[in-house]
Scaffold this motif. Structure first.
Motif, PDB file in Angstrom:
ATOM      1  N   VAL A 121       0.804  -1.218   0.000  1.00 56.03           N
ATOM      2  CA  VAL A 121       0.000   0.000   0.000  1.00 56.03           C
ATOM      3  C   VAL A 121       0.845   1.281   0.000  1.00 56.03           C
ATOM      4  N   ALA A 122       2.069   1.213   0.534  1.00 59.57           N
ATOM      5  CA  ALA A 122       2.888   2.423   0.693  1.00 59.57           C
ATOM      6  C   ALA A 122       3.078   3.204  -0.612  1.00 59.57           C
ATOM      7  N   PRO A 123       3.398   2.561  -1.733  1.00 64.14           N
ATOM      8  CA  PRO A 123       3.560   3.348  -2.970  1.00 64.14           C
ATOM      9  C   PRO A 123       2.271   4.046  -3.397  1.00 64.14           C
ATOM     10  N   LEU A 124       1.132   3.385  -3.167  1.00 60.56           N
ATOM     11  CA  LEU A 124      -0.166   3.971  -3.503  1.00 60.56           C
ATOM     12  C   LEU A 124      -0.429   5.215  -2.651  1.00 60.56           C
ATOM     13  N   ALA A 125      -0.212   5.103  -1.341  1.00 63.87           N
ATOM     14  CA  ALA A 125      -0.417   6.249  -0.450  1.00 63.87           C
ATOM     15  C   ALA A 125       0.513   7.395  -0.811  1.00 63.87           C
ATOM     16  N   ASN A 126       1.733   7.067  -1.165  1.00 68.22           N
ATOM     17  CA  ASN A 126       2.700   8.090  -1.541  1.00 68.22           C
ATOM     18  C   ASN A 126       2.253   8.805  -2.817  1.00 68.22           C
ATOM     19  N   ARG A 127       1.786   8.040  -3.785  1.00 70.26           N
ATOM     20  CA  ARG A 127       1.340   8.626  -5.063  1.00 70.26           C
ATOM     21  C   ARG A 127       0.140   9.546  -4.870  1.00 70.26           C
ATOM     22  N   MET A 128      -0.731   9.185  -3.921  1.00 74.79           N
ATOM     23  CA  MET A 128      -1.941   9.967  -3.697  1.00 74.79           C
ATOM     24  C   MET A 128      -1.759  11.028  -2.610  1.00 74.79           C
ATOM     25  N   GLY A 129      -0.533  11.116  -2.048  1.00 77.09           N
ATOM     26  CA  GLY A 129      -0.214  12.188  -1.124  1.00 77.09           C
ATOM     27  C   GLY A 129      -0.832  12.054   0.252  1.00 77.09           C
ATOM     28  N   TYR A 130      -0.884  10.825   0.775  1.00 79.70           N
ATOM     29  CA  TYR A 130      -1.395  10.592   2.124  1.00 79.70           C
ATOM     30  C   TYR A 130      -0.256  10.184   3.050  1.00 79.70           C
ATOM     31  N   PRO A 131       0.021  10.960   4.111  1.00 73.84           N
ATOM     32  CA  PRO A 131       1.055  10.555   5.075  1.00 73.84           C
ATOM     33  C   PRO A 131       0.699   9.210   5.699  1.00 73.84           C
ATOM     34  N   PHE A 132       1.698   8.367   5.831  1.00 75.14           N
ATOM     35  CA  PHE A 132       1.511   6.991   6.306  1.00 75.14           C
ATOM     36  C   PHE A 132       2.515   6.737   7.419  1.00 75.14           C
ATOM     37  N   GLY A 333      -3.188  21.578  10.421  1.00 76.51           N
ATOM     38  CA  GLY A 333      -4.516  21.315   9.882  1.00 76.51           C
ATOM     39  C   GLY A 333      -4.531  20.027   9.079  1.00 76.51           C
ATOM     40  N   LEU A 334      -5.378  19.956   8.059  1.00 77.52           N
ATOM     41  CA  LEU A 334      -5.517  18.729   7.266  1.00 77.52           C
ATOM     42  C   LEU A 334      -4.833  18.828   5.905  1.00 77.52           C
ATOM     43  N   ASP A 335      -3.923  19.777   5.771  1.00 81.96           N
ATOM     44  CA  ASP A 335      -3.095  19.873   4.572  1.00 81.96           C
ATOM     45  C   ASP A 335      -2.081  18.733   4.625  1.00 81.96           C
ATOM     46  N   ARG A 336      -2.291  17.712   3.788  1.00 84.71           N
ATOM     47  CA  ARG A 336      -1.488  16.486   3.918  1.00 84.71           C
ATOM     48  C   ARG A 336      -0.016  16.707   3.571  1.00 84.71           C
ATOM     49  N   LYS A 337       0.272  17.603   2.641  1.00 87.11           N
ATOM     50  CA  LYS A 337       1.677  17.910   2.342  1.00 87.11           C
ATOM     51  C   LYS A 337       2.335  18.584   3.543  1.00 87.11           C
ATOM     52  N   ALA A 338       1.623  19.494   4.198  1.00 82.82           N
ATOM     53  CA  ALA A 338       2.168  20.170   5.386  1.00 82.82           C
ATOM     54  C   ALA A 338       2.344  19.187   6.537  1.00 82.82           C
ATOM     55  N   ILE A 339       1.419  18.232   6.669  1.00 87.99           N
ATOM     56  CA  ILE A 339       1.562  17.185   7.692  1.00 87.99           C
ATOM     57  C   ILE A 339       2.813  16.365   7.413  1.00 87.99           C
ATOM     58  N   ARG A 340       2.987  15.970   6.150  1.00 88.52           N
ATOM     59  CA  ARG A 340       4.178  15.189   5.778  1.00 88.52           C
ATOM     60  C   ARG A 340       5.465  15.921   6.132  1.00 88.52           C
ATOM     61  N   ASP A 341       5.516  17.212   5.808  1.00 87.78           N
ATOM     62  CA  ASP A 341       6.718  18.005   6.083  1.00 87.78           C
ATOM     63  C   ASP A 341       6.958  18.127   7.587  1.00 87.78           C
ATOM     64  N   TYR A 342       5.893  18.300   8.343  1.00 83.37           N
ATOM     65  CA  TYR A 342       6.003  18.389   9.807  1.00 83.37           C
ATOM     66  C   TYR A 342       6.561  17.085  10.367  1.00 83.37           C
TER      67      TYR A 342
END
Length: 398
Positions: A121-132, A333-342
């Motif tokens: 699942v990890a590559p799929l989540a990464n492609r769709m921009g969901y922090p895992f 917040g729920l900005d997934r890119k900002a969550i990933r960076d954090y």
């Protein structure tokens, strides 16, 4: 006479004003945060999934909602969990996450159980921009994929095997026998153990793989017993961990160090083997209620809510991941890119200590070894994070 349509509008407006005067909170309540995941509730992965992961997801949502909801940049929003049974089936896992992140467009996702499912699942989540933030994935290959949205919370094979071999060296071990399940988890840990043993003077007297779902390990264990190694190492899943322990007891195989991996730190192991039977058994484990005040509070809350103890290995990592996610959403917040960076750029204070990521790998938590002592799974190595001293000679099986 007023036009009937106009009267209807006025009545509707009056009803709305009346509702606002009686229950303004109903109109002001923000939308829930929709969080999706698949989890094994049936099939061979169930034992681990229902100890290390899903109870923690449920407890977290319960606690957050009791506080008014998840803090999303200062606004409390209730958590709505959207989950289903993946039946321990890889295709079902992948299809479920495709739907959650695709057509369902949930706000966030939580990972499934185990290395293999996360690998799928990890590559799929990464492609769709969901922090895992994965609490039960143990794979060097996952780290080497360099997926920027994927984070491994558990200590990986190299630091875990380095800690184990360091403990063996410090306690005079000269010979080791190893068995390992023939999949990603078993192969990677076996490989890491071999590398860690190089140049130590410790010899491998037997190395045997076995298929997943094995029902009998006694021929292998008898062969190992004949070689009389100082230490036994099993890179095993929960059913196999208990099988190897029971059959070792049956044939009287009782080396100085008996180490098995997934499941040893589970309360189930102590319950099945009995506290006296589990005494001195070693395994993968990184925390208990003595590790920190937060760990004790979490342990007590888990028992109160879920009516069972958490395990002393991946449950701690799972809760730490949820702590990290909570703080990330509060800050970003729920900005997934900002969550990933954090997540990627912060040193996180958690119940199991500091967690910091280098790429996908948690490099803040050291490799550890745990041991059952007097009914508690203690961290015994390395000494700087130990909750008890190592018992360097396993007592006879009881």
């Amino acid at each position: 006479m007023a036009h009937p349509n106009r009267r209807l509008v006025i009545q509707s407006a009056a009803a709305t004003v009346g509702a606002m005067s009686f229950a303004p909170q109903l109109l002001a309540q923000p939308a829930p945060v929709r969080i999706g995941y698949s989890m094994s509730r049936t099939g061979p992965w169930t034992g681990g999934a229902q100890v290390s992961q899903e109870p923690n997801y449920l407890l977290w949502a319960e606690q957050q909602n009791a506080a008014g909801g998840l803090d999303v940049k200062g606004v409390r929003r209730k958590i709505e969990l959207i989950s289903s049974d993946d039946r321990s089936d890889m295709e079902t896992v992948v299809r479920t996450y495709e739907k959650l992140m695709g057509s369902d467009k949930v706000d966030l996702v939580l990972p499934p159980w185990g290395s293999n499912a996360n690998f799928a699942v990890a590559p799929l989540a990464n492609r769709m921009g969901y922090p895992f933030l994965a609490p039960t994935a143990l794979s060097r290959r996952l780290a080497e994929m360099k997926l920027p949205y994927f984070f491994l919370l558990l200590q990986q094979p190299k630091p875990m095997c380095d800690a184990l071999v360091d403990m063996f060296k410090a306690n005079g071990v000269k010979t080791v026998a190893v068995v390992y399940v023939d999949d990603l988890f078993g192969l990677e840990n076996y490989s890491a153990l071999k590398v860690a043993l190089q140049g130590t003077g410790i010899s491998l007297v037997q190395e045997t793989s076995y298929p997943g779902g094995v029902k009998d390990l006694s021929p292998t264990l008898r062969s190992i017993k004949d070689k009389n190694p100082d230490a036994f190492v099993g890179f095993t899943y929960p059913p196999d961990t208990i099988l190897a322990s029971r059959q070792s007891k049956e044939i009287g195989f009782n080396p100085k160090f008996f180490y098995a991996s997934v499941g040893t730190a589970f309360p189930l192991y102590k319950n099945v083997m009995t506290p006296a039977g589990a005494e001195g058994v070693l395994g993968m484990g990184s925390w208990n209620g003595k590790t920190s005040p937060g760990a004790k509070a979490y342990f007590d809350a888990h028992v109160a809510s879920q009516k069972k103890e958490p395990d002393r290995w991946a449950s701690g990592a799972c809760w730490a991941g949820l702590e990290i996610l909570t703080n990330a959403v509060k800050a970003q917040g729920l900005d997934r890119k900002a969550i990933r960076d954090y997540v990627a750029n912060t040193t996180h204070k958690t119940i199991i200590g500091d967690i910091k990521f280098n790429g996908s790998e948690n490099v803040g938590t050291p490799g550890t070894v745990g041991q059952w002592q007097n009914g508690e799974f203690e961290v015994v190595w390395p000494q700087k994070v130990a909750t008890a001293k190592l018992n360097p000679a396993k007592p006879v099986w009881k």
